[in-house]
Design a protein around this motif. Structure first.
Motif: not given
Length: 106
Positions: A10-17
């Motif tokens: 699956l594709g995800l949109s986001g970022a590491w924190q």
């Protein structure tokens, strides 16, 4: 008989924190593309690293990444961001829609 494992991508949109060296670092985002009924597009997700916190001898025993959405959790076989152009670097703490997760299913 050996257990057969397959993966779902699956594709995800986001970022590491957090910093890359922080064991409590967390990826937060949402599902961008999915064929899984339990993870429809727009679902909020979190990816974290889990370890036994004990000394281990083999590389396969160091821990695993888990993707969580609500009360459900999946083991992540691979979690990558599409590569940058040659010679460029990328900060994975900047939100991006280029993440791909392969989830292990039994």
């Amino acid at each position: 008989m050996a257990e057969t494992r397959t993966t779902q991508t699956l594709g995800l949109s986001g970022a590491w924190q957090g910093e890359a060296t922080d064991p409590q670092r967390t990826f937060r985002g949402e599902v961008a593309t999915s064929n899984l009924e339990a993870l429809p597009v727009g679902t909020a997700v979190e990816v974290t690293f889990h370890t036994s916190a004990r000394r281990v001898s083999g590389p396969g025993e160091h821990g695993s990444y888990l993707l969580s959405a609500g009360e459900h959790t999946w083991t992540v076989a691979r979690f990558t961001q599409h590569p940058s152009a040659t010679g460029h670097s990328r900060d994975d703490r900047v939100p991006s829609g280029d993440w791909v997760a392969e989830l292990v299913s039994s």
